[in-house]
Design an enzyme around this catalytic site. Structure first.
Site, short mmCIF file in Angstrom:
data_model
loop_
_atom_site.label_atom_id
_atom_site.label_comp_id
_atom_site.label_asym_id
_atom_site.label_seq_id
_atom_site.Cartn_x
_atom_site.Cartn_y
_atom_site.Cartn_z
N ARG A 102 21.55 15.69 -14.55
CA ARG A 102 21.36 14.48 -13.94
C ARG A 102 20.13 14.47 -13.11
NH1 ARG A 102 20.66 10.45 -15.94
NH2 ARG A 102 22.22 10.83 -17.31
N LYS A 137 4.21 3.57 -0.56
CA LYS A 137 5.21 2.71 -1.10
C LYS A 137 5.97 3.55 -2.12
CE LYS A 137 2.64 -1.42 0.05
NZ LYS A 137 1.99 -2.56 -0.78
N ASP A 224 -9.50 -4.74 2.55
CA ASP A 224 -8.10 -5.14 2.02
C ASP A 224 -8.20 -6.60 1.65
OD1 ASP A 224 -5.40 -4.75 1.88
OD2 ASP A 224 -4.88 -6.20 3.56
#
Length: 285
Positions: A102, A137, A224
Site C-alpha cells: 500500500r 503547497k 505575484d
C-alpha cells in the site's frame, strides 16, 4: 535547498512513519493466512499513461520493510509509460510484499501524477529560458517525495521549507513596516545568526519592485499576480540585478505567455496540490 543527507533523512522518516501508520502492531490479514516461509512475486502494473515516478523510492520502501526482497526494474523514473506497461517485479517473502504494497502504490501513484503534471509544464516552456518551480503547497508529511517527483518530471525545487531560504511575502513586509525595513531586518538577522540564506522578496506592483532593487542584496524578486504587460516592465527594470519569478494562478493556458515575458522562473502550487493519482497496481504473478 536542503543537503543530500537531509533529503535522505527526510525520506527515511517518511517511510518509517507511513509503515507505522499502516501496519501498527502487525499485518494481521497476512499473518492469519500466509505462512511465514511463503515466497512470492509481484509486478507493478500501469493502468494509465504519463511519467512514472517513485521507482527508486519503492526500492527504499521494500528495503525498509525487508532487506531480503529483490526488485527487478524494467522502467526507470522519468520514463513515459502507457497502459499495460510493467515497471518492475518484486520478489521475496509474500508477507513482506503485502506489508509494503500500500505504501508503494500510494507513493508511486501520487509521485507519478506530479511528475506527469510537471513534465506537461516543462514541455510548454520548451524554447524559453524559463524554468518551472514547485512550492510549499504539499501534502503534510509527504513533501520530500512530492518535491522529488517534481524533479523527476523535469522541474526544479523551490525552497524545501521555512528554514532553508528567506522568503519575504506580503504579510512579512506589512508586519515589518515595509519593504526596506523587512529587508534590512532580514540582513541584520542573517548576520547576527551567522546564516547564509538566499533572500526572495515578493512584489505586488512596479513601485515595490523599485523598492526591492533599492535595498540590494536580494536573490530573486517574486512578481505575484502581475499581468503580462507589468511583468515585462518588471523584467526590464530588474535586468541582471537579480533573478525573477512569476506566480499567482498561472496555469496551462497562461504559463507560456508569462515565460515569454522573460522571467527566469515560474512557480506553481498546482504541480503538487491539483493532481489526480496515476492508476497503478501491484499484482501477484
Amino acid at each position: 535547498m536542503i543537503s543530500e543527507a537531509q533529503f535522505k533523512d527526510e525520506l527515511q522518516i517518511l517511510i518509517a512513519n507511513a509503515i507505522r501508520e499502516d501496519v501498527g502492531d502487525g499485518d494481521h490479514s497476512s499473518l492469519a493466512c500466509i505462512p511465514e516461509s511463503a515466497q512470492g512475486k509481484a509486478k507493478l502494473y500501469v493502468k494509465d499513461q504519463g511519467i512514472i515516478a517513485g521507482v527508486a523510492f519503492a526500492k527504499m520502501i521494500f528495503n525498509y520493510v525487508d532487506p531480503n526482497m529483490q526488485v527487478e526494474t524494467f522502467i526507470e523514473d522519468g520514463a513515459a509509460v502507457k497502459y499495460g506497461d510493467v515497471v518492475f517485479h518484486v520478489s521475496g517473502s509474500s508477507r513482506s510484499i503485502l506489508k509494503a504494497e500500500r505504501m508503494v502504490l500510494n507513493s508511486m501513484q501520487r509521485m507519478s501524477a506530479i511528475a506527469t503534471k510537471t513534465n506537461s509544464y516543462v514541455k510548454l516552456l520548451e524554447g524559453t529560458n524559463t524554468k518551472i518551480l514547485d512550492t510549499r503547497k504539499t501534502t503534510p508529511g509527504f513533501r520530500v517525495a512530492e518535491k522529488w517527483a517534481v524533479t523527476i518530471g523535469g522541474g526544479e525545487n523551490h525552497r524545501f521549507a521555512l528554514y532553508d531560504m528567506i522568503m519575504l511575502k506580503d504579510n512579512h513586509i506589512d508586519f515589518a513596516g515595509g519593504i526596506a525595513l523587512a529587508i534590512a531586518k532580514t540582513k541584520e538577522y542573517l548576520k547576527n545568526e551567522n546564516r547564509d540564506l538566499k533572500i526572495i522578496v515578493e512584489a505586488r506592483d512596479i513601485d515595490e519592485v523599485k523598492e526591492i532593487l533599492a535595498s540590494k542584496g536580494v536573490y530573486r524578486i517574486l512578481l505575484d499576480n502581475f499581468d503580462y504587460e507589468t511583468t515585462r516592465k518588471a523584467v526590464t527594470l530588474i535586468g541582471n540585478a537579480c533573478l525573477t519569478e512569476s506566480s499567482g494562478n498561472i496555469n496551462e493556458d497562461t504559463i507560456r505567455d508569462y515565460a515569454d515575458c522573460g522571467v527566469n522562473y515560474i512557480s506553481s502550487g498546482a504541480l503538487t496540490h491539483s493532481v489526480y493519482n496515476m492508476d497503478l497496481s501491484l499484482k501477484a504473478i
